[in-house]
Design an enzyme around this catalytic site. Structure first.
Site, PDB file in Angstrom:
ATOM      1  N   LYS A 192     -35.210 -39.551  24.864  1.00 29.69           N
ATOM      2  CA  LYS A 192     -34.221 -39.610  23.779  1.00 29.69           C
ATOM      3  C   LYS A 192     -32.808 -39.380  24.336  1.00 29.69           C
ATOM      4  O   LYS A 192     -32.513 -38.308  24.843  1.00 29.69           O
ATOM      5  CB  LYS A 192     -34.492 -38.540  22.729  1.00 29.69           C
ATOM      6  CG  LYS A 192     -33.564 -38.732  21.518  1.00 29.69           C
ATOM      7  CD  LYS A 192     -33.453 -37.512  20.641  1.00 29.69           C
ATOM      8  CE  LYS A 192     -32.238 -36.672  20.908  1.00 29.69           C
ATOM      9  NZ  LYS A 192     -30.945 -37.320  20.591  1.00 29.69           N
ATOM     10  N   GLU A 266     -32.260 -27.937  32.121  1.00 26.32           N
ATOM     11  CA  GLU A 266     -30.966 -27.968  32.828  1.00 26.32           C
ATOM     12  C   GLU A 266     -29.901 -27.693  31.772  1.00 26.32           C
ATOM     13  O   GLU A 266     -29.639 -28.558  30.932  1.00 26.32           O
ATOM     14  CB  GLU A 266     -30.730 -29.347  33.455  1.00 26.32           C
ATOM     15  CG  GLU A 266     -31.824 -29.812  34.408  1.00 26.32           C
ATOM     16  CD  GLU A 266     -31.754 -29.153  35.771  1.00 26.32           C
ATOM     17  OE1 GLU A 266     -30.775 -28.432  36.039  1.00 26.32           O
ATOM     18  OE2 GLU A 266     -32.685 -29.354  36.560  1.00 26.32           O
ATOM     19  N   CYS A 300     -21.533 -30.244  33.244  1.00 33.29           N
ATOM     20  CA  CYS A 300     -22.221 -28.954  33.132  1.00 33.29           C
ATOM     21  C   CYS A 300     -21.788 -28.012  34.250  1.00 33.29           C
ATOM     22  O   CYS A 300     -21.684 -26.808  34.059  1.00 33.29           O
ATOM     23  CB  CYS A 300     -23.719 -29.175  33.181  1.00 33.29           C
ATOM     24  SG  CYS A 300     -24.193 -30.221  34.560  1.00 33.29           S
ATOM     25  N   GLU A 397     -18.827 -21.324  27.727  1.00 34.53           N
ATOM     26  CA  GLU A 397     -18.649 -22.707  28.167  1.00 34.53           C
ATOM     27  C   GLU A 397     -17.820 -23.477  27.134  1.00 34.53           C
ATOM     28  O   GLU A 397     -18.146 -23.473  25.952  1.00 34.53           O
ATOM     29  CB  GLU A 397     -20.017 -23.378  28.322  1.00 34.53           C
ATOM     30  CG  GLU A 397     -19.914 -24.770  28.909  1.00 34.53           C
ATOM     31  CD  GLU A 397     -21.269 -25.480  28.984  1.00 34.53           C
ATOM     32  OE1 GLU A 397     -22.045 -25.396  28.023  1.00 34.53           O
ATOM     33  OE2 GLU A 397     -21.521 -26.134  30.008  1.00 34.53           O
TER      34      GLU A 397
END
Ligand code: NAP
Ligand code: MG
Length: 487
Positions: A192, A266, A300, A397
């Protein structure tokens, strides 16, 4: 193309140089790719995929529900028990090579679609995303008939059906990271893509269809978080591979606890980039800019926290500001653009929220004086100095072009500060001395540590995190191991 407002700083200007779009083929509407066929979503629902640089609709994409995911998992199981499961590694490898070559042939089209749908500069999709995605297929194709050499003296078995969920920052590259090792090891796949960037995964489905890969080996189901959850919770999925936020990673870990599903997660990061006083300063400044402003900070492992040794802090910060002023923010299709569009309206709101928090926390902000397009989602490159280790913008983040800058006196101090976040994905070290590099790389709690460079990827090299940045590795032999059972 955004014009520079401060000619004194930038010194010169470029004429627009937009990449053409006449060579790309996109359908108005995309169905789901299940069992080698394009099938309508059972709910009949479609959603819009838009171009974040001008907010225009590009195409309609099917929204898969639980029934569609079930169909895709059944197709993957049938292929696993059938043609694919029985095929030799050598034959599997030929299919993977074929897909890699077909991707290369369509590289220009894929790059333009990646930029249109996701907002990243064409320079990056053309020179980084698409070549690396092809290279992942080439690399893992090579392992398909050599699994016994990859894991000597072990019995190697595939896992079965892999459910794979990917984010929007490197759409095709993340699909390649997931699909290529899964196929090389003999698994079948239900993947997906992220809702805002489904188009290159759907183009990959077209390539896969054209390659003659047996039906059901790769199924692409588009949709939102509910589609992802249906994959994770499907009882016949043997392995979940997820790349995305730490919050969703935690939901997934809870959902699969108590099952025998294998998983790799991850997740997010807040990576430190460290400049020591003996570093080549100009090279380091360029590396810092690449580390955080590359792909609008939608990385990331973005080097979003800069630590500069006190004695060189002033010169580094001044040079950084100058470099910021020369960055071009604007049309992602323009070959001169350094910083393209933020991927979605929601993400732009998140970034703006953090910029406001930074100002409210008393940090000092510097933004490039560039003008930004009035339509589309754009954010100027932003620096924050005068931040504390406990500042929200240092700890959380942001996933945007926002850099925090702290200073330090000793190496021990910077190690302690760099490691002091819940994440541990990557880090960068800039110094002239090899001994300092080795000292820092062994003490920084991060999955990847770059020395005198940043954001460099290679299919042969494993990538993954410590702590809340997740577990498991992708890339290299480690990435292959995540798709096999060894005994
Ligand atoms: P996200 O919101 O976690 O979404 C990632 C994927 O999961 C999307 O396909 C999303 O679908 C889907 N999803 C959402 N809710 C779900 C649920 N409950 N169950 C299953 N799937 C679900 O992350 P994102 O905002 O797309 O991506 C940014 C994040 O990814 C950042 O935190 C970044 O650090 C991380 N990231 C990590 C790596 C790495 O290798 N460590 C690489 C790239 C990105 P929708 O898009 O349709 O909501
Ligand atoms: Mg889009």
């Amino acid at each position: 193309m955004a014009k520079k407002t401060d000619k004194k700083l930038s010194g010169w200007d470029f004429s627009p140089s937009p990449e053409g779009t006449s060579h790309i083929a996109l359908k108005d509407k995309y169905d789901l790719f299940i069992d080698g066929k394009w099938v309508k979503p059972s709910s009949g629902k479609y959603f819009d995929s838009i171009n974040p640089s001008n907010e225009e609709k590009i195409s309609s994409v099917a929204h898969a529900n639980q029934a569609d995911v079930d169909k895709a998992v059944k197709a993957a199981r049938k292929a696993y028990n059938g043609a694919w499961g029985k095929m030799s590694g050598k034959e599997r490898g030929k299919y993977i090579y074929r897909i890699a070559r077909m991707m290369q042939e369509k590289a220009r089209e894929l790059a333009v679609i990646e930029t249109l749908d996701g907002g990243k500069p064409i320079r990056e999709s053309r020179d980084i995303d698409i070549p690396l995605a092809c290279n992942h297929f080439f690399y893992y194709a090579g392992w398909a008939d050599k699994l016994d050499y990859a894991f000597p003296n072990r019995k190697v078995e595939s896992l079965g059906v892999a459910g794979q969920i990917i984010p929007w920052n490197f759409p095709l590259l993340m699909a390649a990271w997931k699909i290529a090792p899964a196929l090389a090891a003999g698994n079948t796949v239900v993947l997906k893509p992220a809702e805002s960037t489904s188009l290159t995964a759907l183009k990959l489905a077209e390539i896969i269809e054209e390659s003659g890969l047996p039906a059901g080996v790769v199924n692409i189901v588009t949709g939102f978080g509910d589609t992802g959850a249906a994959i994770v919770n499907h009882p016949d999925v043997d392995k979940v591979a997820f790349t995305g936020s730490t919050d969703v990673g935690k939901i997934i870990q809870k959902a699969i606890s108590g099952t025998d599903k294998k998983a790799t997660l991850e997740l997010g990061g807040k990576s430190a980039n460290i400049i020591l006083e003996d570093a080549p300063i100009d090279q380091a400044v360029e590396g810092i800019v690449n580390g955080i402003f590359f792909n609008q900070g939608h990385v990331c492992c973005a080097g979003s926290r800069l630590f500069v040794q006190e004695s060189v802090a002033e010169v580094v910060i001044n040079k950084l500001k100058q470099r910021l002023d020369s960055l071009y923010v604007g049309n992602p299709l323009d070959k001169n653009t350094d910083i393209g569009a933020i991927n979605s309206k929601e993400q732009l709101q998140t970034i703006k929220k953090y910029i406001k928090i930074g100002q409210e926390e008393g940090a000092e902000m510097y933004q490039s004086p560039c003008s930004i397009p009035t339509k589309g989602y754009f954010c100027p490159p932003t620096l924050f100095t005068n931040v504390a280790q406990s500042s929200v913008i240092v700890q959380e983040e942001i996933f945007g072009p926002v850099l925090t800058i702290q200073t330090f006196r000793t190496v021990d101090e910077v190690i302690q500060k760099a490691n002091n976040t819940p994440f541990g994905l990557a880090a960068g070290v800039w110094t002239d001395k090899g001994s300092r590099i080795f000292n820092l790389t062994t003490k920084l709690r991060a999955g990847v540590v770059w020395a005198n460079t940043y954001n460099k990827f290679d299919p042969t090299s494993p990538f993954g995190g410590y702590k809340e940045s997740g577990f498991g590795r992708e890339g290299g032999l480690h990435g292959l191991e995540a798709y096999v059972k060894l005994s």
